[in-house]
Motif scaffolding. Sequence first.
Motif, PDB file in Angstrom:
ATOM      1  N   LYS A   1     -11.939  -4.956   0.069  1.00 20.85           N
ATOM      2  CA  LYS A   1     -11.534  -3.706  -0.311  1.00 20.85           C
ATOM      3  C   LYS A   1     -10.485  -3.409  -1.394  1.00 20.85           C
ATOM      4  CE  LYS A   1     -10.485   0.886   2.022  1.00 20.85           C
ATOM      5  NZ  LYS A   1      -9.890   1.629   3.183  1.00 20.85           N
ATOM      6  N   LEU A   2      -9.565  -4.425  -1.296  1.00 22.89           N
ATOM      7  CA  LEU A   2      -8.310  -4.457  -2.172  1.00 22.89           C
ATOM      8  C   LEU A   2      -8.777  -4.481  -3.637  1.00 22.89           C
ATOM      9  CD1 LEU A   2      -5.396  -3.746  -2.620  1.00 22.89           C
ATOM     10  CD2 LEU A   2      -4.785  -6.363  -2.434  1.00 22.89           C
TER      11      LEU A   2
ATOM     12  N   SER B   1      -8.505  -1.564  -6.313  1.00 25.04           N
ATOM     13  CA  SER B   1      -7.550  -1.625  -7.086  1.00 25.04           C
ATOM     14  C   SER B   1      -7.908  -1.332  -8.695  1.00 25.04           C
ATOM     15  CB  SER B   1      -6.907  -3.047  -7.194  1.00 25.04           C
ATOM     16  OG  SER B   1      -5.693  -3.351  -8.027  1.00 25.04           O
TER      17      SER B   1
ATOM     18  N   THR C   1       0.852  -1.232   0.052  1.00 28.13           N
ATOM     19  CA  THR C   1       0.091  -0.179  -0.142  1.00 28.13           C
ATOM     20  C   THR C   1       0.688   1.216  -0.046  1.00 28.13           C
ATOM     21  OG1 THR C   1      -0.281  -0.231   2.144  1.00 28.13           O
ATOM     22  CG2 THR C   1      -2.128  -0.979   0.994  1.00 28.13           C
TER      23      THR C   1
ATOM     24  N   TYR D   1      -5.495  -2.190   5.762  1.00 28.04           N
ATOM     25  CA  TYR D   1      -6.797  -1.917   5.091  1.00 28.04           C
ATOM     26  C   TYR D   1      -7.125  -0.270   5.073  1.00 28.04           C
ATOM     27  CZ  TYR D   1     -11.846  -2.143   5.828  1.00 28.04           C
ATOM     28  OH  TYR D   1     -13.262  -1.938   5.635  1.00 28.04           O
TER      29      TYR D   1
ATOM     30  N   ILE E   1      -5.556   1.304   1.776  1.00 23.04           N
ATOM     31  CA  ILE E   1      -5.822   1.227   0.379  1.00 23.04           C
ATOM     32  C   ILE E   1      -6.634   2.223  -0.342  1.00 23.04           C
ATOM     33  CG2 ILE E   1      -7.492  -0.427  -1.038  1.00 23.04           C
ATOM     34  CD1 ILE E   1      -7.195  -2.619   1.068  1.00 23.04           C
TER      35      ILE E   1
ATOM     36  N   THR F   1      -2.596  -9.836  -6.024  1.00 24.11           N
ATOM     37  CA  THR F   1      -2.389 -10.246  -4.562  1.00 24.11           C
ATOM     38  C   THR F   1      -3.316 -11.477  -3.985  1.00 24.11           C
ATOM     39  OG1 THR F   1      -2.053  -7.977  -3.828  1.00 24.11           O
ATOM     40  CG2 THR F   1      -2.413  -9.652  -2.249  1.00 24.11           C
TER      41      THR F   1
ATOM     42  N   TYR G   1      -2.162  -1.773  -7.654  1.00 25.91           N
ATOM     43  CA  TYR G   1      -1.511  -2.831  -6.904  1.00 25.91           C
ATOM     44  C   TYR G   1      -1.098  -4.040  -7.166  1.00 25.91           C
ATOM     45  CZ  TYR G   1      -3.495   0.508  -3.084  1.00 25.91           C
ATOM     46  OH  TYR G   1      -3.960   1.375  -2.276  1.00 25.91           O
TER      47      TYR G   1
ATOM     48  N   THR H   1      -7.051  -9.189  -7.553  1.00 26.91           N
ATOM     49  CA  THR H   1      -7.195  -9.826  -6.221  1.00 26.91           C
ATOM     50  C   THR H   1      -7.672 -10.901  -6.145  1.00 26.91           C
ATOM     51  OG1 THR H   1      -7.138  -7.208  -5.302  1.00 26.91           O
ATOM     52  CG2 THR H   1      -7.727  -9.052  -3.688  1.00 26.91           C
TER      53      THR H   1
END
Length: 729
Positions: free
Chosen positions: A675-676, A680, A589, A641, A644, A653, A650, A686
């Motif tokens: 959330k990612l 992203s 992040t 968290y 982000i 992941t 990003y 993700t």
Amino acid sequence: MSIKHKSQKILILILIFINHNRLYSQNQISYAKSIPEKEMYYGIEIIDEYRNMENLKDSSVINWMTQNSNYTENILNSISNRDSLYKRFKNIDNDGDFYSSILVLKNNLHFYTKFISGSNKNLICLRKGFNGEEKVVFDIDEYNRKNKTEKVISTYAPNNTGTKIALALTEGGKEIAEIVFLDIKTEKILPYVITNTWPSDLGGIRWLEDDSGIIYTHIPNIDNKSEDFIKNTKSVFYKIGDSTNKHLDIFSKENNPELNIKKEDFPLINYLSKKHKIIIGKVSGATTFVDNYYAETDNISSKLTWKPFYKKEDKIQYFVILENRDIIYITEKSNKSVICKTNLDNPNFSGNNIIINEIENENFRSITSIKNGFIFTTKKNGVISKVYKYINNQYSEIKLPSVAGSLSISKISGSDKDDMWFYISGWTKSRERYKFDIDKNEFNLQDLNTNKYNDSFNDIVVQELEIKSHDSIDLPVTIIHNKNIVKNGHNRTYITGYGAYGSSNSPYFNPYMLQWVIDGGIIVYTHVRGGGEKGDKWHKGGYKETKPNSWKDFISSTEYLINAGYTNPEKIAIYGGSAGGILIGRAITERPDLFKAAYIDVGVLNTLRFETTPNGQNNVKEFGTVTNEAEFNSLLEMDPYHHIKKGIKYPVTLVTAGMNDSRVIAWVPAKFAAKLQANSLDLNSTFFYADINGGHGASQNIEKSYKHLTDMFAFFYWQLNHPDFKLKK
């Protein structure tokens, strides 16, 4: 929390990789429902977009976890050559049996665990003497067939005469175990069972010297989703065969209110000696140094008179009590590592009576008593071990038979002899066991293993470096690669770290991970602050308000590798698990441009809410609490968290969770992944996987560990554009 007394073969796989279990069928990504909540802390408004995901009974949350887990599994299974990877890892173990957890009793009985190659079979065996005939005393597979279970052995403890074994068994990755007792002579499980305990991490299993019973830790609430989970634990005595099933409380918040033990503390018994007529207990938890108390007695009773032994402020790392009642202890109270002496008759841990001063660039690690003195070990940067002998007020180094990255010493408890065994291992060297003749100063290889691996990695080079971190401090970094590596800036590079609890990222032999190097890649272990590589000051350098040093050290290590020509951001994969989730989560992040792929196993990824989890209050000691303004600010800064941001590219992941996780409840990594996934810049970058029958990585089936290890390798190879690993069309 460390895992103790396990088969090294299983432990190597499990300490890093958390196994997976198949869920349902779903072939498209699913985005989580967001029901934000707002809170004010010290004038700062915090918006928690996925607070609703903390309710693991909500069907929409479970559906999201299920759908994403299945989507991720389908993707991983679609990577070409994944099956060949699986076979390759499994074949590593098909060339010879493996022996571990060797325990030697006074009567020369040798107990040990045995892993049967090619069958994933684990046994407990014994021999009369090292060269004696082997006898299988417990077969977990046979036990499971008979009882229709799928348990694994988390730890075991023979009694002092070797007539009985206490076995801690667990299943489903839950870690909470039941203890059963095996009678060696009859080869039968005795008709009494102890439940609600966690001996692999909390207190172990301690037999009384007369073998009348054991001391263990009782956990009143074992529901890992309850607020009372692992709260108000007790150290209790159980008399073997007691038909009343009474477990005598000897050390707890309830039994000893005068000691001001908190409900989240772990009151554990860590020393018991009939000879010295003493029992010592510690108030443990997620902290390096702890309060210790002692009671003068040779008889276990419910109301012992506990007196202060030493306080956490004394920064005692290790102690032993010699025959003459002298206490030899390691302390960092003066902000340097020294060895001091006091006496059991009038213990004084002021740190004033120094008998061995600080050794430059070394930290004292352990002490083992001998007839006329003691042996002590040291470590440099957490990766280079040495051993010394102290006799007649002088110490001298003992020359080891080989270079030791990691070193441990075992001795027969309570024995009048100085029989001891040294265990030596390293990044590319499997563990070897030597018996040490202290009078002749000689080492004799006395190992049941054939060390089949040690000639397999001769072309691998290990570099132990110190580089300059972001604030110019000397940062240890371990780089492992083939001796013929070319610094062309294009090498696939795997970087990992931890940086919490003062736990060192010390050398351990992992033939599975070394396949990455055989395939032409580079492995890097970062020894970031928050760990214990350079003692307590190193831990405190990545702790609460100084926690940013952990991920900034990690980033500095990555930048060094790029600038030195080892690799580039498109060829970098990073890994972290548990508290290492903070490290990896904040690295991606803060500097998403540095990494191509990240794998976060059961990670602590929402520190601002972590203390509300069942295991969270205990971890306040390491990370802090929102009830304190300064610590709130630290928690917010270290929270991946809450860092982000929308529209950022990003790294690709993969985040995992265990539905039976006793340490990091599943919604913590799930919230981060959701959330990612939603923020992203790259869609479908993700991946999330929840193991419906998994925990925090311990007490797992080795077959599942192979599968998970395969998934991690395949994921990274795919993301780093290895030509043999592509998604099947």
